[in-house]
Write an enzyme that holds these catalytic residues in place. Sequence first.
Site, short mmCIF file in Angstrom:
data_model
loop_
_atom_site.label_atom_id
_atom_site.label_comp_id
_atom_site.label_asym_id
_atom_site.label_seq_id
_atom_site.Cartn_x
_atom_site.Cartn_y
_atom_site.Cartn_z
N HIS A 1 -19.47 -8.96 -17.37
CA HIS A 1 -18.21 -8.70 -17.55
C HIS A 1 -18.21 -9.77 -18.88
O HIS A 1 -17.27 -9.20 -19.73
CB HIS A 1 -17.57 -8.57 -16.74
N HIS B 1 -4.29 -8.20 -16.37
CA HIS B 1 -5.39 -8.15 -17.19
C HIS B 1 -5.74 -6.21 -17.32
O HIS B 1 -5.94 -5.65 -18.47
CB HIS B 1 -6.52 -8.51 -16.68
N HIS C 1 -12.62 5.45 -8.23
CA HIS C 1 -10.21 5.73 -7.89
C HIS C 1 -9.86 4.34 -9.17
O HIS C 1 -8.43 5.31 -9.83
CB HIS C 1 -10.28 4.67 -7.17
N HIS D 1 2.86 1.91 -3.07
CA HIS D 1 1.44 2.17 -4.62
C HIS D 1 1.20 3.78 -3.98
O HIS D 1 1.61 4.78 -5.02
CB HIS D 1 0.22 1.79 -4.09
N GLU E 1 0.92 -1.43 0.15
CA GLU E 1 -0.04 0.02 -0.19
C GLU E 1 0.93 1.52 -0.22
O GLU E 1 0.75 2.16 -0.98
CB GLU E 1 -0.66 0.12 1.04
#
Length: 327
Positions: free
Chosen positions: A244, A305, A134, A75, A72
């Site tokens: 999806h 992906h 986000h 990031h 985290e």
Amino acid sequence: MQINSLLKITLVFTLCVILMGAYTRLADAGLGCPDWPGCYGMLKVPTATHELNQVQQDFPGHTVETDKAWLEMIHRYIAGTLGLLVLLILVLSLKSQDAPKKLPMFIAALIIFQAALGMWTVTMKLMPIIVMAHLLGGFALFSLLLLLYLRNKPLRIPGGDPRARKLAGLAAICIGVLLLQIILGGWTSSNYAALACTTLPICEGNWVDNLNFADAFSPFQGDHPSFEFGVLDYSARMTIHVAHRIGAVITSIMLLYLAFKLIRTASSSIMRNAAWLLIALVVLQVILGISNVVLHLPLGIAVSHNGGAALLLLTLVFINYALWRKA
């Protein structure tokens, strides 16, 4: 430093932030630090004995999971660096007579909003609508930075390729379809629905009778101590996953149709090369999507992906810019 050189670096950083964000989310490290912008009130992950003692006082009941906390924080470090790069682009753009002004100002505002969404992702305990927003903000930032790069470095296509321009409307529809599919992908991920179906081509069992669109696509899912690992029941998650998959089929057909039309009609090598790149990315995305199902969402493939979706969007932004720009 020239603006375009800085933009190239910033585009790379943006892709890194998107990939790192996906890695953090898929590794279930989104709440590795329960506060923001630091980690347990510190600028780094607490590891020393006195730091851990302080955590017990300030955050009773919390256990520091070092690996997740570092994911985290890394990031956040990369995202913070990206924010500084965007602000530097704004300063250079405002100083330059020839550079666009409104677009870099909007990009700077967007990254400030992205920081707020990053904070809300933590404080609202991974609420899916915030997590998805986000993610979309990162994709929007990536696209707008490429658009700014193209506007600072005019695209030169001999003769403007008038034959390819006839496909501008189709290209616009395709980018809209891709955006909807990216939204579906973000909703699938933020609701932990990626493994709701583990067979091909659609889903196992009598999935048609279990569709539950009302719960699956409700933006607000009630009050919960945390949304980590999802709060929806199986039918809702399965519905998201099926949507999806069906969206992936429609998107692939639309994008491949656009690409083949460009190859047949475009007179410039730039547009034909963009079309071939689009085909390659669509095929790669389909392979990665199938691999996620067959191999049960391995982390590396799942992150790839996400990256593939970002590169697909960037390619379509370029194609649309080339087709819609004034000759």
